[in-house]
Write an enzyme that holds these catalytic residues in place. Structure first.
Site, short mmCIF file in Angstrom:
data_model
loop_
_atom_site.label_atom_id
_atom_site.label_comp_id
_atom_site.label_asym_id
_atom_site.label_seq_id
_atom_site.Cartn_x
_atom_site.Cartn_y
_atom_site.Cartn_z
N ARG A 70 0.84 -1.20 0.00
CA ARG A 70 0.00 0.00 0.00
C ARG A 70 0.88 1.26 0.00
O ARG A 70 0.58 2.24 -0.67
CB ARG A 70 -0.90 -0.04 1.25
CG ARG A 70 -1.99 0.99 1.26
CD ARG A 70 -2.89 0.82 2.48
NE ARG A 70 -3.66 -0.41 2.45
CZ ARG A 70 -4.82 -0.56 1.81
NH1 ARG A 70 -5.34 0.45 1.14
NH2 ARG A 70 -5.47 -1.69 1.85
N ARG A 96 -9.94 3.41 -2.08
CA ARG A 96 -8.70 2.94 -1.45
C ARG A 96 -8.56 3.64 -0.10
O ARG A 96 -8.81 4.84 0.01
CB ARG A 96 -7.48 3.31 -2.31
CG ARG A 96 -7.46 2.70 -3.69
CD ARG A 96 -7.09 1.25 -3.70
NE ARG A 96 -5.78 1.04 -3.10
CZ ARG A 96 -5.36 -0.14 -2.64
NH1 ARG A 96 -6.14 -1.18 -2.70
NH2 ARG A 96 -4.16 -0.26 -2.11
N HIS A 114 -18.49 11.53 1.62
CA HIS A 114 -18.93 10.24 2.18
C HIS A 114 -20.45 10.20 2.20
O HIS A 114 -21.09 11.18 2.59
CB HIS A 114 -18.37 10.08 3.60
CG HIS A 114 -18.73 8.78 4.22
ND1 HIS A 114 -18.12 7.60 3.85
CD2 HIS A 114 -19.65 8.47 5.17
CE1 HIS A 114 -18.66 6.61 4.55
NE2 HIS A 114 -19.58 7.12 5.36
#
Length: 194
Positions: A70, A96, A114
Site C-alpha cells: 500500500r 482505497r 462520504h
C-alpha cells in the site's frame, strides 16, 4: 496564481463530473484561478477517465495491484499527483484506504465525500445501515481526510429524508443527487478561501 485541483476516482466519476461541470459553468478558472488539472484513478478502465479526457483534462491510471505494498502504491500516486502542483486533492469515489504518510503529505487539502451524515455510518454499506437503524434522515458529508477513516473535520453536509419503503438503492440514488450539488458547493468554498 493557479489553484490546481486533482481528483481521484475509481469508477464512473459522477461526483468528479459534477465538480468539473460546476467549475466550467461558474468559470472558476477566471474567477478564482482554480481548475481541475487532472483526474487520476486506480482503475485503468474507470469510466470517469473517459469523461475527464472528453473535457480536455489530463488523466492517469495506476493499478494498485501492480505494487508490492500500500505504501509503494501511495508513493507512486503522490508522485503522479504532485506533477500537477495541487492546491486541493479530492477523493470522489476513490475506493482505497490511504496510508498515514499519504494523508499527512496533503494535510488540510485532501478532501472526501462520504454518503452518510458523519459521524454516523463511517465505512461501507451506509444506506442499508441507516435504514436498518431506523433513521428518518440520511445524507452526505464533505470532510477533510485524516488518518482515521471518515473522521476528519466536516466541511459541509446535505440531508435527505429516509422514506417508507426505501431500499438501499433508492436511498443511495436520493443521496447521490444531493452529492452532485454538495461536493461542488464545498469545493467552491474552499477555492474561494485559498
Amino acid at each position: 496564481m493557479k489553484r490546481n485541483i486533482v481528483i481521484l476516482i475509481s469508477g464512473g466519476g459522477s461526483n468528479m463530473a459534477a465538480i468539473v461541470r460546476t467549475a466550467q459553468q461558474e468559470n472558476w478558472e477566471q474567477r478564482y484561478g482554480a481548475r481541475v488539472a487532472a483526474v487520476l484513478s486506480n482503475q485503468a478502465d474507470a469510466a470517469g477517465l473517459l469523461l475527464a479526457r472528453e473535457q480536455g483534462i489530463a488523466t492517469g491510471a495506476l493499478d494498485h495491484r501492480a505494487f508490492a505494498s500500500r505504501e509503494a502504491f501511495d508513493a507512486a500516486l503522490a508522485a503522479a499527483i504532485d506533477r500537477h502542483q495541487p492546491a486541493l486533492v479530492l477523493l470522489a469515489g476513490f475506493m482505497r484506504i490511504l496510508t498515514p504518510d499519504f494523508v499527512a503529505r496533503y494535510a488540510g487539502r485532501l478532501i472526501n465525500i462520504h454518503p452518510s451524515l458523519l459521524p454516523a455510518f463511517t465505512g461501507l454499506h451506509t444506506h442499508q445501515r441507516a435504514i436498518d437503524a431506523g433513521c428518518r434522515f440520511a445524507g452526505a458529508t464533505v470532510h477533510q481526510v485524516t488518518a482515521a477513516l471518515d473522521a476528519g473535520p466536516i466541511l459541509d453536509q446535505a440531508v435527505v429524508p429516509v422514506l417508507p419503503g426505501d431500499t438501499a438503492q433508492t436511498l443511495a440514488a436520493r443521496v447521490l443527487s444531493q452529492e452532485h450539488l454538495l461536493y461542488p458547493r464545498a469545493v467552491r468554498a474552499l477555492v474561494r478561501a485559498l
